[in-house]
Scaffold this active site. Structure first.
Site, PDB file in Angstrom:
ATOM      1  N   ASP A  52       0.882  -1.175   0.000  1.00 24.38           N
ATOM      2  CA  ASP A  52       0.000   0.000   0.000  1.00 24.38           C
ATOM      3  C   ASP A  52       0.916   1.220   0.000  1.00 24.38           C
ATOM      4  O   ASP A  52       2.132   1.102   0.184  1.00 24.38           O
ATOM      5  CB  ASP A  52      -0.901  -0.002   1.248  1.00 24.38           C
ATOM      6  CG  ASP A  52      -1.773   1.251   1.342  1.00 24.38           C
ATOM      7  OD1 ASP A  52      -2.426   1.600   0.344  1.00 24.38           O
ATOM      8  OD2 ASP A  52      -1.785   1.903   2.403  1.00 24.38           O
ATOM      9  N   SER A  53       0.326   2.409  -0.141  1.00 21.15           N
ATOM     10  CA  SER A  53       1.123   3.625  -0.070  1.00 21.15           C
ATOM     11  C   SER A  53       1.600   3.889   1.358  1.00 21.15           C
ATOM     12  O   SER A  53       2.515   4.679   1.556  1.00 21.15           O
ATOM     13  CB  SER A  53       0.303   4.820  -0.554  1.00 21.15           C
ATOM     14  OG  SER A  53      -0.788   5.024   0.325  1.00 21.15           O
ATOM     15  N   GLU A 100      -2.389   9.018   8.075  1.00 22.31           N
ATOM     16  CA  GLU A 100      -0.921   8.889   8.108  1.00 22.31           C
ATOM     17  C   GLU A 100      -0.322   9.689   9.266  1.00 22.31           C
ATOM     18  O   GLU A 100       0.762   9.379   9.729  1.00 22.31           O
ATOM     19  CB  GLU A 100      -0.305   9.320   6.760  1.00 22.31           C
ATOM     20  CG  GLU A 100      -0.607   8.360   5.616  1.00 22.31           C
ATOM     21  CD  GLU A 100       0.201   7.057   5.642  1.00 22.31           C
ATOM     22  OE1 GLU A 100       1.372   7.066   6.057  1.00 22.31           O
ATOM     23  OE2 GLU A 100      -0.368   6.012   5.257  1.00 22.31           O
ATOM     24  N   CYS A 145      -4.306  -1.474  -1.865  1.00 18.09           N
ATOM     25  CA  CYS A 145      -4.464  -0.033  -2.087  1.00 18.09           C
ATOM     26  C   CYS A 145      -5.430   0.130  -3.252  1.00 18.09           C
ATOM     27  O   CYS A 145      -5.174  -0.367  -4.357  1.00 18.09           O
ATOM     28  CB  CYS A 145      -3.103   0.562  -2.447  1.00 18.09           C
ATOM     29  SG  CYS A 145      -3.171   2.278  -2.979  1.00 18.09           S
ATOM     30  N   CYS A 168     -11.031   3.054   0.173  1.00 14.78           N
ATOM     31  CA  CYS A 168      -9.617   3.368   0.358  1.00 14.78           C
ATOM     32  C   CYS A 168      -9.232   2.617   1.621  1.00 14.78           C
ATOM     33  O   CYS A 168      -9.951   2.686   2.624  1.00 14.78           O
ATOM     34  CB  CYS A 168      -9.407   4.873   0.544  1.00 14.78           C
ATOM     35  SG  CYS A 168      -7.721   5.296   1.082  1.00 14.78           S
ATOM     36  N   THR A 169      -8.124   1.894   1.562  1.00 13.65           N
ATOM     37  CA  THR A 169      -7.797   1.030   2.700  1.00 13.65           C
ATOM     38  C   THR A 169      -7.392   1.821   3.946  1.00 13.65           C
ATOM     39  O   THR A 169      -7.284   1.250   5.026  1.00 13.65           O
ATOM     40  CB  THR A 169      -6.705   0.008   2.312  1.00 13.65           C
ATOM     41  OG1 THR A 169      -5.586   0.706   1.748  1.00 13.65           O
ATOM     42  CG2 THR A 169      -7.244  -0.991   1.308  1.00 13.65           C
ATOM     43  N   HIS A 170      -7.167   3.120   3.794  1.00  9.93           N
ATOM     44  CA  HIS A 170      -6.915   3.956   4.979  1.00  9.93           C
ATOM     45  C   HIS A 170      -8.207   4.276   5.752  1.00  9.93           C
ATOM     46  O   HIS A 170      -8.163   4.574   6.934  1.00  9.93           O
ATOM     47  CB  HIS A 170      -6.294   5.296   4.575  1.00  9.93           C
ATOM     48  CG  HIS A 170      -4.826   5.258   4.271  1.00  9.93           C
ATOM     49  ND1 HIS A 170      -4.316   4.665   3.146  1.00  9.93           N
ATOM     50  CD2 HIS A 170      -3.759   5.766   4.955  1.00  9.93           C
ATOM     51  CE1 HIS A 170      -2.991   4.819   3.134  1.00  9.93           C
ATOM     52  NE2 HIS A 170      -2.640   5.485   4.224  1.00  9.93           N
TER      53      HIS A 170
END
Ligand code: DGL
Length: 281
Positions: A13-14, A160, A77, A192-194
């Site tokens: 992922d990012s 983040e 992601c 979005c996986t976040h």
């Protein structure tokens, strides 16, 4: 001993978002080894051009196969999966699974009024990947489903920074989710996986009449099925039913600050993330 079976699952992922998928895979397939890379040095992917995200995805997935001997890749992601999944599938010699199709199927299964929404990064929403995936999933079960898709720029940055509650993120959620609140949907996919880390805020803003779903569990089920279909599964059965004695090894890498990745990541994922190492190795 089957050498291919014993190879790890590779995931990227990012940043921290894919840890939601890692958690679901670890819980469902506890005997599988897992290598996770968070590309925190180059996050966020959402606002970047598709060609740039595609080249990062190819670099990460190729490294997982070449440097870590991964037997299967999970693109954890949505932004990367939206623009690079089919290219990765034709490029790599191992199965590649994204998060978009599993999430879209879970969304279509969950709705009762056939009005659904998805939120994601600018890259994901502008790619149109969810329009196609939801249309395909609805067609497969002979339903007509209307989809409202909205980008939520800024959400990833809050995650983040490990700022998943409070006034600033709530105000942003109220502003960004307004079109979805007006769309009379009963189910919202966190595309979005976040975003699952913002579930509390998003749930409060949307109200109790809207069910939130994420793609992590659905993706983990696809991972289990694809491992089994390819005869590369370490688990006999799954989760609690697994008869394998091997307890999965989990390694975490970051392209950015590894200490911060371990510290924040542990809060998100749990005790399996005790240390993070530098990627590229
Ligand atoms: N977790 C990624 C996704 O699912 C993140 C996005 C980003 O880096 O902007 O799209």
């Amino acid at each position: 001993m089957n050498a291919q079976v014993d190879r790890p699952i590779g995931m990227f992922d990012s940043g921290f978002g894919g840890l939601t998928v890692a958690r679901a895979v670890i819980d469902l397939l506890p005997s599988e080894d897992l290598i996770y890379i968070g590309d925190t040095a180059r996050y966020p992917y959402g606002p970047k051009p598709a060609s740039e995200v595609r080249s990062y995805a190819i670099e990460l997935a190729t490294s997982l196969v070449r440097d870590f001997n991964a037997k299967l890749i999970v693109v954890a992601c949505n932004t990367a999966a939206s623009v690079a999944l089919s290219e990765l599938q034709s490029l790599l010699s191992v199965p590649v699974i994204g998060v978009v199709e599993p999430g879209a199927r879970a969304l279509v299964e969950a709705t009762t009024n056939n009005r659904v929404a998805v939120i994601g990064t600018v890259g994901t929403i502008s790619s149109g990947a969810y329009e196609s995936a939801v249309a395909n999933a609805a067609r497969d079960v002979s339903r007509e489903v209307s989809l409202t898709a909205t980008a939520c720029p800024g959400f990833v940055e809050f995650v983040e920074r490990n700022e998943t509650s409070g006034r600033a993120v709530t105000e942003l959620a109220e502003k960004l989710l307004a079109p979805i609140r007006n769309a009379d949907v009963d189910t919202l996919l966190l595309g979005c996986t976040h975003y699952p880390y913002l579930s509390e805020v998003i749930g409060r803003v949307m109200g109790s009449g809207v069910r939130l779903i994420n793609s992590a569990d659905a993706t983990a089920s696809v991972v289990r099925d694809v491992l089994a279909e390819n005869n590369i599964s370490r688990s006999v059965g799954s989760g609690a039913q697994s008869s394998s004695r091997h307890s999965g090894l989990h390694e975490f890498y970051s392209s950015g600050d590894v200490q911060q990745f371990a510290e924040f990541g542990r809060r998100f994922l749990g005790p399996e993330l005790s240390v993070a190492k530098q990627w590229p190795k």
